[in-house]
Design a protein around this motif. Structure first.
Motif, PDB file in Angstrom:
ATOM      1  N   VAL A 111       0.530  -1.103  -0.418  1.00  8.68           N
ATOM      2  CA  VAL A 111      -0.139  -0.232   0.075  1.00  8.68           C
ATOM      3  C   VAL A 111       0.694   1.366  -0.054  1.00  8.68           C
ATOM      4  CG1 VAL A 111      -1.580   1.594   1.540  1.00  8.68           C
ATOM      5  CG2 VAL A 111      -2.251  -1.194   0.983  1.00  8.68           C
ATOM      6  N   HIS A 112       1.936   1.359   0.812  1.00 10.80           N
ATOM      7  CA  HIS A 112       2.369   2.728   0.745  1.00 10.80           C
ATOM      8  C   HIS A 112       3.669   2.941  -0.181  1.00 10.80           C
ATOM      9  CE1 HIS A 112       5.319  -0.511   2.112  1.00 10.80           C
ATOM     10  NE2 HIS A 112       6.309   0.012   0.974  1.00 10.80           N
ATOM     11  N   LEU A 113       3.526   1.700  -1.211  1.00 10.02           N
ATOM     12  CA  LEU A 113       4.333   1.785  -2.887  1.00 10.02           C
ATOM     13  C   LEU A 113       3.300   2.074  -3.534  1.00 10.02           C
ATOM     14  CD1 LEU A 113       7.515  -0.150  -2.299  1.00 10.02           C
ATOM     15  CD2 LEU A 113       6.798   2.094  -2.226  1.00 10.02           C
ATOM     16  N   LEU A 114       2.289   2.521  -3.247  1.00 10.00           N
ATOM     17  CA  LEU A 114       1.009   3.002  -4.262  1.00 10.00           C
ATOM     18  C   LEU A 114       1.005   4.509  -4.589  1.00 10.00           C
ATOM     19  CD1 LEU A 114      -1.883   0.751  -3.792  1.00 10.00           C
ATOM     20  CD2 LEU A 114      -0.704   0.155  -5.403  1.00 10.00           C
ATOM     21  N   PRO A 115       0.865   5.086  -5.733  1.00  5.15           N
ATOM     22  CA  PRO A 115       0.137   6.429  -5.939  1.00  5.15           C
ATOM     23  C   PRO A 115      -0.315   6.989  -4.589  1.00  5.15           C
ATOM     24  CG  PRO A 115      -0.322   5.383  -7.837  1.00  5.15           C
ATOM     25  CD  PRO A 115      -0.400   4.756  -6.642  1.00  5.15           C
ATOM     26  N   VAL A 116      -0.038   8.115  -4.100  1.00  2.00           N
ATOM     27  CA  VAL A 116      -0.923   8.669  -3.206  1.00  2.00           C
ATOM     28  C   VAL A 116      -0.992  10.351  -3.930  1.00  2.00           C
ATOM     29  CG1 VAL A 116      -0.114   9.982  -1.067  1.00  2.00           C
ATOM     30  CG2 VAL A 116       1.357   8.041  -2.095  1.00  2.00           C
ATOM     31  N   PRO A 117      -2.429  10.178  -3.426  1.00  2.00           N
ATOM     32  CA  PRO A 117      -3.890   9.194  -2.462  1.00  2.00           C
ATOM     33  C   PRO A 117      -4.139   8.443  -3.109  1.00  2.00           C
ATOM     34  CG  PRO A 117      -4.422  11.278  -3.225  1.00  2.00           C
ATOM     35  CD  PRO A 117      -3.708  11.184  -3.577  1.00  2.00           C
ATOM     36  N   SER A 118      -4.341   7.372  -2.229  1.00  2.00           N
ATOM     37  CA  SER A 118      -5.120   5.916  -3.253  1.00  2.00           C
ATOM     38  C   SER A 118      -6.244   5.404  -2.661  1.00  2.00           C
ATOM     39  CB  SER A 118      -4.080   4.711  -3.535  1.00  2.00           C
ATOM     40  OG  SER A 118      -2.804   4.904  -4.671  1.00  2.00           O
ATOM     41  N   HIS A 119      -7.496   4.755  -2.748  1.00  2.00           N
ATOM     42  CA  HIS A 119      -8.215   3.898  -1.540  1.00  2.00           C
ATOM     43  C   HIS A 119      -8.499   3.369  -1.878  1.00  2.00           C
ATOM     44  CE1 HIS A 119     -10.254   6.354  -3.920  1.00  2.00           C
ATOM     45  NE2 HIS A 119     -11.541   5.823  -3.805  1.00  2.00           N
ATOM     46  N   SER A 120      -9.025   1.944  -1.322  1.00  2.00           N
ATOM     47  CA  SER A 120     -10.001   1.033  -2.170  1.00  2.00           C
ATOM     48  C   SER A 120     -11.382   0.862  -1.730  1.00  2.00           C
ATOM     49  CB  SER A 120      -8.968  -0.698  -1.386  1.00  2.00           C
ATOM     50  OG  SER A 120      -9.318  -0.203  -0.722  1.00  2.00           O
ATOM     51  N   VAL A 121     -11.416   0.281  -3.100  1.00  3.20           N
ATOM     52  CA  VAL A 121     -13.285  -0.266  -2.422  1.00  3.20           C
ATOM     53  C   VAL A 121     -13.284  -1.470  -2.869  1.00  3.20           C
ATOM     54  CG1 VAL A 121     -13.915   1.722  -3.587  1.00  3.20           C
ATOM     55  CG2 VAL A 121     -13.592   0.132  -4.912  1.00  3.20           C
ATOM     56  N   PRO A 122     -14.799  -2.332  -2.337  1.00  2.00           N
ATOM     57  CA  PRO A 122     -15.178  -3.982  -2.588  1.00  2.00           C
ATOM     58  C   PRO A 122     -14.891  -3.782  -3.553  1.00  2.00           C
ATOM     59  CG  PRO A 122     -15.664  -3.223  -1.073  1.00  2.00           C
ATOM     60  CD  PRO A 122     -15.195  -1.765  -1.406  1.00  2.00           C
ATOM     61  N   ASP A 123     -14.149  -5.277  -4.289  1.00  3.78           N
ATOM     62  CA  ASP A 123     -14.608  -6.139  -5.717  1.00  3.78           C
ATOM     63  C   ASP A 123     -15.317  -6.453  -5.659  1.00  3.78           C
ATOM     64  OD1 ASP A 123     -14.510  -6.915  -8.617  1.00  3.78           O
ATOM     65  OD2 ASP A 123     -12.388  -7.426  -7.991  1.00  3.78           O
ATOM     66  N   PRO A 124     -17.120  -5.822  -6.178  1.00  7.07           N
ATOM     67  CA  PRO A 124     -18.495  -6.489  -6.435  1.00  7.07           C
ATOM     68  C   PRO A 124     -17.974  -8.377  -6.830  1.00  7.07           C
ATOM     69  CG  PRO A 124     -17.804  -5.353  -7.899  1.00  7.07           C
ATOM     70  CD  PRO A 124     -16.487  -4.687  -7.347  1.00  7.07           C
ATOM     71  N   GLY A 125     -16.882  -8.597  -7.881  1.00  2.00           N
ATOM     72  CA  GLY A 125     -16.639  -9.598  -8.506  1.00  2.00           C
ATOM     73  C   GLY A 125     -16.025 -10.718  -7.965  1.00  2.00           C
ATOM     74  N   LYS A 126     -15.347 -10.691  -6.888  1.00  2.71           N
ATOM     75  CA  LYS A 126     -14.007 -11.443  -5.827  1.00  2.71           C
ATOM     76  C   LYS A 126     -14.352 -11.339  -4.559  1.00  2.71           C
ATOM     77  CE  LYS A 126     -11.008 -10.918 -10.467  1.00  2.71           C
ATOM     78  NZ  LYS A 126     -10.091 -11.069 -10.681  1.00  2.71           N
ATOM     79  N   ARG A 127     -14.358 -12.025  -3.948  1.00  6.27           N
ATOM     80  CA  ARG A 127     -14.280 -12.046  -2.321  1.00  6.27           C
ATOM     81  C   ARG A 127     -13.174 -11.696  -1.936  1.00  6.27           C
ATOM     82  NH1 ARG A 127     -16.684 -17.034   1.489  1.00  6.27           N
ATOM     83  NH2 ARG A 127     -16.515 -16.040   3.318  1.00  6.27           N
ATOM     84  N   ASP A 128     -13.825 -10.875  -0.985  1.00  7.11           N
ATOM     85  CA  ASP A 128     -11.741 -11.069   0.031  1.00  7.11           C
ATOM     86  C   ASP A 128     -10.578  -9.952  -0.947  1.00  7.11           C
ATOM     87  OD1 ASP A 128     -12.687 -12.198   2.040  1.00  7.11           O
ATOM     88  OD2 ASP A 128     -12.247 -13.800   1.643  1.00  7.11           O
ATOM     89  N   ARG A 129     -11.258  -9.246  -1.973  1.00  7.23           N
ATOM     90  CA  ARG A 129     -10.640  -8.459  -3.017  1.00  7.23           C
ATOM     91  C   ARG A 129     -10.827  -6.940  -2.568  1.00  7.23           C
ATOM     92  NH1 ARG A 129      -8.114 -12.088  -2.557  1.00  7.23           N
ATOM     93  NH2 ARG A 129      -6.705 -14.435  -3.516  1.00  7.23           N
ATOM     94  N   VAL A 130     -10.201  -6.299  -3.471  1.00  4.84           N
ATOM     95  CA  VAL A 130     -10.047  -4.879  -3.896  1.00  4.84           C
ATOM     96  C   VAL A 130     -10.131  -4.105  -5.175  1.00  4.84           C
ATOM     97  CG1 VAL A 130     -10.457  -4.509  -0.648  1.00  4.84           C
ATOM     98  CG2 VAL A 130      -8.740  -4.082  -2.616  1.00  4.84           C
ATOM     99  N   VAL A 131     -10.484  -2.729  -5.561  1.00  7.82           N
ATOM    100  CA  VAL A 131      -9.277  -2.986  -6.582  1.00  7.82           C
ATOM    101  C   VAL A 131      -9.111  -0.735  -5.891  1.00  7.82           C
ATOM    102  CG1 VAL A 131     -10.665  -1.278  -8.166  1.00  7.82           C
ATOM    103  CG2 VAL A 131     -11.612  -3.783  -8.139  1.00  7.82           C
ATOM    104  N   TRP A 132      -8.384  -0.634  -6.489  1.00  5.04           N
ATOM    105  CA  TRP A 132      -7.062   0.456  -5.774  1.00  5.04           C
ATOM    106  C   TRP A 132      -7.538   1.351  -7.150  1.00  5.04           C
ATOM    107  CZ3 TRP A 132      -5.251   1.349  -1.054  1.00  5.04           C
ATOM    108  CH2 TRP A 132      -5.090   0.043  -0.681  1.00  5.04           C
ATOM    109  N   ILE A 133      -7.875   2.737  -6.492  1.00  4.55           N
ATOM    110  CA  ILE A 133      -8.118   3.720  -7.254  1.00  4.55           C
ATOM    111  C   ILE A 133      -7.098   4.904  -6.559  1.00  4.55           C
ATOM    112  CG2 ILE A 133     -10.025   5.478  -7.805  1.00  4.55           C
ATOM    113  CD1 ILE A 133     -12.480   3.277  -6.567  1.00  4.55           C
ATOM    114  N   TRP A 134      -6.831   5.644  -7.299  1.00  3.76           N
ATOM    115  CA  TRP A 134      -5.225   6.805  -7.680  1.00  3.76           C
ATOM    116  C   TRP A 134      -6.299   7.964  -7.964  1.00  3.76           C
ATOM    117  CZ3 TRP A 134      -1.969   9.214 -11.542  1.00  3.76           C
ATOM    118  CH2 TRP A 134      -0.907   9.673 -10.722  1.00  3.76           C
TER     119      TRP A 134
END
Length: 207
Positions: A111-134
């Motif tokens: 996470v700390h090496l993703l673009p800043v600022p980034s946040h995640s939202v749950p992935d509706p198609g995959k359990r226990d997965r997220v989608v990262w957004i910059w």
């Protein structure tokens, strides 16, 4: 990313292979031993490149296997720190991204090496997965890491973890080589981000 490594190894050759050309027999056994294996501090073996010498063939007492001292060169994969590589998204979790080169899957962008600022939202198609957004700086535009296109990353570190004596049943498989990457810099991340940015820069202004 790829380099040649010269190695010397004492090889025990099965007797049934002696009917083959000695170099072919030795190459086949070396491939069984090293191909797709990680050698600590050297990297992942991609191929046996050349065999320099096969020496000192001998048979131990009470053993029908001839033994040789073989000097050979392997093609190894071990990226260097700072190298820019293009990979595909394999997993996206709350801990960050996991990338794949198809022949090597243990590439992680925390996470700390993703673009800043980034946040995640749950992935509706995959359990226990997220989608990262910059969130693009000084803009309301949000850029998604969706795994559709390739991801360009910079190698932050390459580690060879020690083999664990015991491993919990619910833990992920042991990875003998782990590459940590960063996409927190201009030009890194999904390649479409920067292609789209270039296209916008080239759009002519209205008169």
């Amino acid at each position: 990313m790829f380099y040649l490594s010269r190695i010397e190894h004492t090889l025990r050759l099965p007797p049934h292979l002696l009917s083959l050309c000695l170099e072919d027999a030795v190459r086949g056994e070396l491939e069984k031993l090293f191909l797709d294996k990680v050698i600590a501090n050297l990297g992942l073996c991609i191929s046996v490149h050349t065999i320099q010498s096969i020496k000192d063939g001998f048979i131990l007492p009470n053993d029908g296997h001839p033994t040789f001292r073989v000097e050979f060169t392997l093609i190894m994969f071990r990226p260097f720190v700072g190298e820019i590589i293009v990979a595909k998204l394999k997993e996206s979790t709350a801990n960050g991204l996991r990338l794949s080169l198809e022949f090597f899957d243990d590439i992680y962008v925390p996470v700390h090496l993703l673009p800043v600022p980034s946040h995640s939202v749950p992935d509706p198609g995959k359990r226990d997965r997220v989608v990262w957004i910059w969130k693009f700086p000084d803009s309301d535009e949000e850029l998604v890491i969706d795994g559709i296109d390739e991801i360009k990353f910079q190698v932050h570190s390459v580690n060879f973890p020690p083999i664990p004596i015991e491993q919990p049943e619910d833990s992920k498989p042991f990875a003998p080589m782990v590459v940590t990457g960063s996409i927190d810099f201009d030009g890194l991340g999904p390649v479409s981000w920067w292609v789209d940015a270039e296209d916008k820069d080239e759009e002519p202004e209205d008169p």
